[in-house]
Design a protein around this motif. Structure first.
Motif, PDB file in Angstrom:
ATOM      1  N   ILE A  44       0.866  -1.182   0.000  1.00 45.40           N
ATOM      2  CA  ILE A  44       0.000   0.000   0.000  1.00 45.40           C
ATOM      3  C   ILE A  44       0.897   1.224   0.000  1.00 45.40           C
ATOM      4  O   ILE A  44       1.505   1.543   1.017  1.00 45.40           O
ATOM      5  CB  ILE A  44      -0.905   0.004   1.234  1.00 45.40           C
ATOM      6  CG1 ILE A  44      -1.712  -1.274   1.276  1.00 45.40           C
ATOM      7  CG2 ILE A  44      -1.817   1.197   1.244  1.00 45.40           C
ATOM      8  CD1 ILE A  44      -2.227  -1.602   2.626  1.00 45.40           C
ATOM      9  N   ASN A  87       2.041   5.139   0.008  1.00 43.64           N
ATOM     10  CA  ASN A  87       1.489   6.371   0.552  1.00 43.64           C
ATOM     11  C   ASN A  87       1.939   7.575  -0.245  1.00 43.64           C
ATOM     12  O   ASN A  87       2.111   8.653   0.276  1.00 43.64           O
ATOM     13  CB  ASN A  87       1.812   6.520   2.040  1.00 43.64           C
ATOM     14  CG  ASN A  87       3.276   6.476   2.304  1.00 43.64           C
ATOM     15  OD1 ASN A  87       4.072   6.619   1.379  1.00 43.64           O
ATOM     16  ND2 ASN A  87       3.669   6.289   3.551  1.00 43.64           N
ATOM     17  N   PHE A  88       2.123   7.369  -1.503  1.00 44.70           N
ATOM     18  CA  PHE A  88       2.512   8.470  -2.377  1.00 44.70           C
ATOM     19  C   PHE A  88       1.849   8.265  -3.730  1.00 44.70           C
ATOM     20  O   PHE A  88       1.237   7.235  -3.984  1.00 44.70           O
ATOM     21  CB  PHE A  88       4.031   8.504  -2.535  1.00 44.70           C
ATOM     22  CG  PHE A  88       4.591   7.262  -3.170  1.00 44.70           C
ATOM     23  CD1 PHE A  88       4.787   6.118  -2.420  1.00 44.70           C
ATOM     24  CD2 PHE A  88       4.870   7.229  -4.521  1.00 44.70           C
ATOM     25  CE1 PHE A  88       5.266   4.959  -3.014  1.00 44.70           C
ATOM     26  CE2 PHE A  88       5.358   6.070  -5.106  1.00 44.70           C
ATOM     27  CZ  PHE A  88       5.560   4.933  -4.350  1.00 44.70           C
ATOM     28  N   LYS A  89       2.015   9.244  -4.560  1.00 42.46           N
ATOM     29  CA  LYS A  89       1.387   9.202  -5.865  1.00 42.46           C
ATOM     30  C   LYS A  89       2.489   9.163  -6.905  1.00 42.46           C
ATOM     31  O   LYS A  89       3.454   9.944  -6.819  1.00 42.46           O
ATOM     32  CB  LYS A  89       0.558  10.476  -6.028  1.00 42.46           C
ATOM     33  CG  LYS A  89      -0.669  10.309  -6.851  1.00 42.46           C
ATOM     34  CD  LYS A  89      -1.432  11.608  -6.755  1.00 42.46           C
ATOM     35  CE  LYS A  89      -2.743  11.535  -7.501  1.00 42.46           C
ATOM     36  NZ  LYS A  89      -3.510  12.750  -7.256  1.00 42.46           N
ATOM     37  N   PRO A 134      -2.066   6.752  -3.403  1.00 41.07           N
ATOM     38  CA  PRO A 134      -2.020   6.585  -1.959  1.00 41.07           C
ATOM     39  C   PRO A 134      -3.129   5.656  -1.471  1.00 41.07           C
ATOM     40  O   PRO A 134      -4.278   5.805  -1.874  1.00 41.07           O
ATOM     41  CB  PRO A 134      -2.231   8.002  -1.406  1.00 41.07           C
ATOM     42  CG  PRO A 134      -2.139   8.899  -2.537  1.00 41.07           C
ATOM     43  CD  PRO A 134      -2.156   8.142  -3.797  1.00 41.07           C
ATOM     44  N   LEU A 135      -2.742   4.705  -0.695  1.00 46.37           N
ATOM     45  CA  LEU A 135      -3.648   3.779  -0.015  1.00 46.37           C
ATOM     46  C   LEU A 135      -4.324   2.760  -0.910  1.00 46.37           C
ATOM     47  O   LEU A 135      -5.163   2.020  -0.462  1.00 46.37           O
ATOM     48  CB  LEU A 135      -4.725   4.530   0.763  1.00 46.37           C
ATOM     49  CG  LEU A 135      -4.371   5.005   2.140  1.00 46.37           C
ATOM     50  CD1 LEU A 135      -5.594   5.082   2.972  1.00 46.37           C
ATOM     51  CD2 LEU A 135      -3.335   4.134   2.812  1.00 46.37           C
ATOM     52  N   ILE A 136      -3.991   2.745  -2.179  1.00 43.97           N
ATOM     53  CA  ILE A 136      -4.587   1.739  -3.053  1.00 43.97           C
ATOM     54  C   ILE A 136      -3.563   0.617  -3.224  1.00 43.97           C
ATOM     55  O   ILE A 136      -2.476   0.844  -3.759  1.00 43.97           O
ATOM     56  CB  ILE A 136      -4.956   2.344  -4.417  1.00 43.97           C
ATOM     57  CG1 ILE A 136      -5.835   3.575  -4.236  1.00 43.97           C
ATOM     58  CG2 ILE A 136      -5.622   1.295  -5.289  1.00 43.97           C
ATOM     59  CD1 ILE A 136      -7.111   3.333  -3.486  1.00 43.97           C
ATOM     60  N   HIS A 159      10.115   4.360   3.752  1.00 42.65           N
ATOM     61  CA  HIS A 159       8.822   4.693   4.372  1.00 42.65           C
ATOM     62  C   HIS A 159       7.787   5.175   3.376  1.00 42.65           C
ATOM     63  O   HIS A 159       7.061   6.120   3.627  1.00 42.65           O
ATOM     64  CB  HIS A 159       9.013   5.744   5.475  1.00 42.65           C
ATOM     65  CG  HIS A 159       9.901   5.286   6.565  1.00 42.65           C
ATOM     66  ND1 HIS A 159       9.530   4.325   7.465  1.00 42.65           N
ATOM     67  CD2 HIS A 159      11.171   5.614   6.870  1.00 42.65           C
ATOM     68  CE1 HIS A 159      10.531   4.099   8.288  1.00 42.65           C
ATOM     69  NE2 HIS A 159      11.548   4.862   7.948  1.00 42.65           N
ATOM     70  N   ARG A 213       3.353   0.372   2.885  1.00 47.50           N
ATOM     71  CA  ARG A 213       3.147  -0.686   3.868  1.00 47.50           C
ATOM     72  C   ARG A 213       2.968  -1.974   3.109  1.00 47.50           C
ATOM     73  O   ARG A 213       2.456  -1.969   1.993  1.00 47.50           O
ATOM     74  CB  ARG A 213       1.868  -0.421   4.667  1.00 47.50           C
ATOM     75  CG  ARG A 213       2.008   0.654   5.684  1.00 47.50           C
ATOM     76  CD  ARG A 213       0.763   0.701   6.545  1.00 47.50           C
ATOM     77  NE  ARG A 213      -0.410   1.097   5.787  1.00 47.50           N
ATOM     78  CZ  ARG A 213      -1.567   0.454   5.822  1.00 47.50           C
ATOM     79  NH1 ARG A 213      -1.695  -0.645   6.532  1.00 47.50           N
ATOM     80  NH2 ARG A 213      -2.605   0.878   5.138  1.00 47.50           N
ATOM     81  N   VAL A 248       1.197  -5.549   2.389  1.00 51.18           N
ATOM     82  CA  VAL A 248      -0.020  -6.299   2.679  1.00 51.18           C
ATOM     83  C   VAL A 248       0.454  -7.714   2.948  1.00 51.18           C
ATOM     84  O   VAL A 248       1.077  -8.333   2.098  1.00 51.18           O
ATOM     85  CB  VAL A 248      -0.980  -6.278   1.489  1.00 51.18           C
ATOM     86  CG1 VAL A 248      -2.177  -7.147   1.775  1.00 51.18           C
ATOM     87  CG2 VAL A 248      -1.398  -4.870   1.186  1.00 51.18           C
TER      88      VAL A 248
END
Lengths: 1006, 177
Positions: free
Chosen positions: B18, B20-22, B38-40, B56, B59, B61
């Protein structure tokens, strides 16, 4: 004449018919012995002037028929009575008129003292308006001074509050860590505290005085009667003290085996009744200090805190009875022989009764249940005059000594409330006739046998009570329950999890998530490169609402009424954040943040708009309490409760505000029955969506007339269950370019997403909830509908391609399944490019008739349509002469020339709406069999003229005019365009000719 | 091929992360990755995932096979069967090591899983050793072993090769009776 019948069908019910009155008994609440008698005795019934022996009569059919009609009749009566708000059952002691001698020997009296009231009127329910007094919840006691000028409360926070009833002045006396009970006598306050002694304070100033008595455990109950003070303690003691006597001599009443729950004195008779945790109620003689009676009827417990009921007993001095709350009933014991005389029971309540108290006027008594309900009941008729409800159980009650119609009660939450009962005294709810009857019946003396007080016996009764409630009786009572007022759902913030959770989400949107845990608020951005996460301390402000946008964060607290706005992307380094506080008890219920403004919904049904920098802009009023609010760019969508809904349902409406365009739309929100909203919001392209708890996701589609059409999209819950999930937690909707995707968190077993581990967002695409969605046909239909519904721009080539693809697939499928009629219908939805493909496909797959039909009926029609569209374009191109027209027309020309030779029929003009309006509205079939062809034609081509936006009555001339205009205008256009125009002119000349003929025909027909 | 090489190869496996950036799509030799939103969650090669995690930017899965339940099940099966059971991934041991070294916080019950994995590893090695012993003792020409993971093959290859060579040499020298 009294007729008894024992209805067999609903086994547990017996009924009695006396002249015009019908009584229904719940058989089990009678004493067991009497049930026995009753069942066995009632063997005869009287029906149509014939006496039937239930056991011997050969006419069984007649008996059964009677029983059936009677049952129905009773059901009907209950229903009627529930609507008309009068009640059915009247049961008091009645003497049996014996049917024959043998029966007479068995039973002489009919000892029923139970009466049930089904009071269904909503007018008879109120909320108790409580005032908070003590900060710590728990046992709270209340008492009045003798002159009624003040009342005192004491609570678990250890304070005593002295309220002046006239001036509302309050005096606080700090007493101990905890106070359990108190009593006031002239200039002294006696308090039972956690200090294991009877504290004495001066009244009214609360100066500490030497204690009167010491115990090993705290004092749990106090009762004062004139100068006699009775003290019940947790160390199983009941002590009497004469306050006039200075000797401080204590009189003990022994025999208790557990902490004392309550005390009540009957001074005239020199009696003291005690209720004790050991499960018994004892009555002592004050002077002789001896036990008169012990009743083992209440529930046993080991301490006051763990006792299921506080068992506050009371004497009915008018009727010489002692009222004892037992589970959900009140038993009335007469004082001569200490036998049970009556029982009060409300069938609709299965909660335990905490206390009973008789009004000083002697017409009413108050019953308080542990769930917070307080019933005011007529002492004689047992009619419920009023039901007050509060969140917490009423644990103490004191009557105002001067105004006898008022009492003050305190609840387990440290609150107190005043209740005025004068209106119930002046007009009892029962009708006069009923009253008379009741009085008659009650005066009949009874000689029932002494009841055994053994606990086991009583338990049995209760046990049976539970299992033998007949079904139809339950149904009837459930009907009665249905009139409860609808609970309106509380306001909520979309995507926030339950506010009762320790750690919860305040918000989750496209930009980030706001979480609240450990008295801290954390704002985490999904894209960490945009901004680092922010942590705010939440100890003092107690923020519980939040929203986040690309430029600001707002947090608000519904408790403290504070609003904090953090402009984290502001260029002004001095003004990164500002706060504002609400005033006048206005509570913030909802907040939302849009591009340029902040809106907060308050408990006073207001929407207040602020600019991002804190300028207050406007205050919008709402019709009802706010439910939720959402915003998108500069549009605001507010959901609120509106009018009264259908029975047992809430009615919710929306207000749609477009700040930029200054538009204001309202309307109701259709909901499935008995559900509530759990999510509302805008999709990424700005459509309004809402989700119900039942899982239905719906959308508001903007119609051409600028109204909202509610459409059901899908059922999230059902889809989740298909995938073996508990539910989806909806975060957002992506509906760009004909796609329809939901951002969700998958919930497995829990009802809210957890904070740790950070949940996974999944993107799911759900089909529309069409029938038979598992078939390929429905799936394609769903795909097509999605393209139609979620396509915002009509010119997007990719979308057009998708649509064509989808239609061709549908066409191919129907061809495969030999559904040619359906295939033809699908063709009517296609544009010309797709039509060519369809023709090719159908000819290849050997469906020549279909191909021919498409060519015959649709190709021309399509071509014509496109032409008219182009004409409109030409007309409008006066302002914007675009080169794209030429290029686009060239393609059509090549296409039309291909089919030039196929064309055999005259071109047909058709009504067309804007191309992407209502997807599945069939474009009108031309050959409607019912209408004459001329009529049809006429109606068909009339709108074409409208489309050309010229207002004239002479249609035929207009048509040519238009084309003339077109040609002149576009003379200097590109070659392609010119060719096109010539062609259209030719065509149109032909059509106009045709039409002229038709019109003449039409005129002739007329 | 030694263990480092296995490690290297294992990092070509895909794992979902996942971000956290584009970032728009990245075109790589082994295929395109992205676009990152982000988050997808999306699938990336593990070497990239490690890199992103270390900076960083994402994350992990947790893969299906690295949950406590599935590892417990795996261990149970391995214990019940005399032969080797099939592993969910040919690089299961190496990958679990890498994932847990880099992103222990993204693996629920990571410590327990690590222990279980160790048990599983020991069990399989024991089986392997005993089967090699059996092979050597029985003197048969070949033994068939299925469901071995890359790293296990790698581990025994050199040993088996040399030892079989020695046996052969010795058998040549010792005259048959």
């Amino acid at each position: 004449m009294v007729i008894y019948s024992n209805i067999q069908a609903p086994k547990k019910i017996a009924c009695l018919i006396a002249s015009n009155n019908v009584a229904i008994y719940h058989r089990t609440s009678w004493n067991i012995r009497h049930i026995y008698n009753f069942i066995h005795v009632i063997e005869y019934l009287y029906y149509n002037d014939i006496l039937y022996d239930m056991n011997k009569s050969s006419n069984v059919k007649a008996i059964k028929a009677f029983l059936k009609t009677l049952t129905e009749f009773l059901l009907y009566l209950i229903t009627i009575s529930f609507y008309s708000n009068t009640l059915v059952s009247h049961t008091n002691r009645l003497k049996i008129t014996p049917l024959n001698a043998s029966v007479n020997t068995k039973i002489t009296t009919f000892p029923i003292a139970t009466k049930r009231i089904y009071d269904a009127s909503e007018n008879h329910k109120k909320m108790l308006s409580v005032v908070s007094a003590h900060s710590i919840a728990g046992l709270t006691d209340v008492c009045y001074t003798k002159d009624g000028s003040h009342f005192l409360t004491c609570g678990q926070d250890g304070d005593i509050h002295v309220f002046d009833t006239k001036t509302d002045q309050i005096e606080h006396i700090r007493c101990a860590d905890q106070c359990f009970c108190l009593a006031v006598h002239e200039y002294h306050i006696f308090i039972g505290t956690n200090r294991n002694e009877l504290e004495v304070r001066s009244y009214p100033h609360g100066d500490s005085l030497p204690s009167l008595a010491h115990f090993t455990q705290p004092v749990s109950a106090l009762s004062l009667s004139n100068s006699l003070l009775f003290i019940g303690t947790k160390d199983f003691k009941v002590v009497m003290m004469n306050l006039k006597d200075d000797s401080n001599k204590l009189k003990y009443f022994d025999g208790h085996q557990a902490p004392i729950l309550s005390l009540n004195v009957y001074e005239e008779k020199r009696w003291i009744a005690t209720s004790c945790c050991d499960g018994s109620v004892r009555i002592f003689n004050i002077d002789k200090q001896n036990l008169i009676k012990q009743l083992n009827i209440i529930h046993k417990s080991n301490d006051i805190e763990t006792a299921s009921s506080l068992v506050k007993i009371d004497w009915d001095k008018n009727d010489q009875t002692l009222a004892i709350p037992v589970k959900n009933t009140v038993h009335f014991y007469e004082t001569d022989k200490w036998t049970r005389k009556k029982t009060y029971e409300n069938d609709s309540m299965d909660q335990i009764i905490n206390l009973i108290s008789f009004s000083p006027c002697g017409t009413l008594f108050i019953v308080s249940y542990v769930n917070g309900q307080l019933s005011i009941v007529n002492r004689l008729t047992f009619d419920i005059c009023m039901i007050y409800s509060s969140k917490d159980a009423v644990c103490s009650l004191a009557w105002n000594p001067t105004q006898t119609n008022r009492f003050t009660c305190s609840t387990m939450a440290g609150e107190y409330a005043h209740v005025d009962i004068s209106e119930y005294i002046s007009k009892p709810t029962s009708t006069l006739k009923e009253e008379n009857e009741v009085e008659n019946t009650t005066t009949i003396s009874e000689d029932d046998e002494e009841e055994s007080e053994s606990l086991s016996n009583d338990d049995e009764v209760i046990k049976e009570d539970k299992e033998i409630i007949p079904k139809w009786f339950e149904r009837a009572s459930s009907m009665i329950n249905e009139t409860k007022t609808v609970e309106l759902q509380e306001s909520f913030q979309s995507t926030s999890t339950s506010k009762y959770l320790e750690s919860r989400y305040l918000l989750w949107n496209n930009i980030g998530a706001i979480t609240c845990y450990n008295e801290q608020i954390q704002i985490a951005f999904h894209d960490v490169s945009y901004h680092h996460s922010i942590t705010i301390d939440n100890k003092t402000d107690k923020y519980d609402l939040g929203d986040l946008s690309l430029s600001a964060i707002i947090l608000a607290s519904s408790q403290t009424g504070k609003l904090l706005c953090i402009l984290y992307q502001s260029w002004d380094s001095n003004m990164r954040q500002w706060t504002i506080n609400t005033e006048n008890n206005d509570k913030i219920e909802n907040i939302t943040l849009s591009e340029d403004f902040i809106s907060i919904g308050t408990s006073q049904r207001l929407i207040r708009l602020f600019s991002l920098s804190g300028i207050q802009q406007r205050i919008i009023r709402l019709q009802g309490p706010i439910v939720s609010m959402s915003s998108y760019q500069n549009q605001l969508w507010i959901i609120h409760h509106s009018t009264q809904g259908l029975p047992k349902e809430q009615a919710i409406s929306y207000v749609y505000l477009d700040i930029e365009n200054d538009s204001y739309l309202t309307g109701p929100i259709p909901l499935t029955s008995k559900t509530k909203l759990i999510w509302i919001g805008f999709s990424d392209s700005g459509k309004c969506f809402y989700l119900e708890k039942s899982g239905y996701l719906s959308m508001f589609r903007r119609t051409k007339g600028n109204q909202f059409e509610p459409l059901l999209i899908c059922n999230l819950k059902q889809e989740a269950e298909k995938n073996n999930l508990a539910n989806y937690w909806l975060l957002g909707v992506n509906d760009f370019d004909g796609k329809f995707q939901l951002r969700v968190i998958e919930l497995r077993g829990q009802s809210f997403p957890d904070l740790v581990p950070w949940p996974l967002v999944s993107i799911i695409s759900l089909p529309l909830s069409l029938y038979e969605i598992n078939t390929e046909k429905s799936q394609l239909e769903s795909d097509y509908l999605k393209i139609k519904l979620f396509n915002s721009s009509t010119d997007n080539e990719e979308c057009l391609n998708n649509e064509r693809q989808c239609l061709i697939k549908m066409f191919a499928l129907s061809c495969k399944l030999n559904r040619e009629y359906r295939a033809f219908e699908i063709c009517q939805l296609m544009d010309s490019t797709a039509l060519q493909l369809a023709i090719k496909y159908s000819t290849k797959s050997g469906k020549l008739t279909l191909a021919q039909k498409i060519i015959d009926e649709l190709i021309d029609q399509k071509k014509d349509e496109e032409q008219t569209e182009k004409e409109i374009k030409y007309l409008s191109s006066e302002i914007i002469p675009s080169s794209s027209i030429g290029s686009s027309s060239s393609s059509t020309i090549s296409f039309s020339s291909t089919f030039e030779e196929i064309k055999s029929k005259r071109a047909k003009v058709e009504t067309t709406n804007a191309p992407f309006n209502n997807p599945f509205r069939k474009k009108k079939l031309i050959n409607t069999p019912n209408e004459t062809s001329t009529n049809d034609e006429f109606s068909q081509w009339k709108p074409t003229i409208n489309k050309t936006r010229l207002s004239s009555t002479n249609k035929t001339t207009v048509q040519t005019d238009v084309h003339n205009e077109v040609t002149t205008e576009n003379e200097d256009n590109s070659l392609n365009a010119k060719r096109k125009i010539d062609e259209t002119e030719n065509n149109n000349e032909e059509t106009t000719k045709n039409k002229r003929n038709r019109l003449q025909q039409f005129a002739c027909n007329r | 091929m030694d263990i480092d090489e296995v490690q290297y190869l294992s990092e070509n496996e895909l794992i979902s992360v996942i971000p956290n950036f584009k970032h728009p799509e990245i075109n790589l030799i082994c295929g395109s990755v992205g676009p990152f939103l982000p988050l997808i969650p999306l699938q990336v090669p593990i070497w990239m995932a490690i890199h992103l995690k270390e900076s960083h930017r994402c994350r992990f899965v947790c893969p299906e096979w690295l949950t406590l339940d599935s590892v417990q099940e795996l261990l149970k099966q391995e214990q019940q069967q005399a032969t080797f059971t099939s592993m969910p991934n040919p690089y299961v041991f190496i990958l679990s090591q890498t994932i847990m070294n880099v992103a222990l916080e993204d693996v629920p019950n990571g410590d327990q899983i690590r222990l279980l994995m160790k048990d599983l590893w020991d069990l399989r090695l024991a089986k392997l050793r005993s089967s090699i012993g059996n092979l050597a003792l029985s003197g048969s020409l070949y033994a068939k072993v299925t469901h071995l993971t890359q790293v296990e093959i790698c581990l025994i290859r050199n040993f088996l090769k040399t030892s079989l060579k020695h046996i052969a040499q010795l058998q040549d020298v010792v005259p048959e009776e």
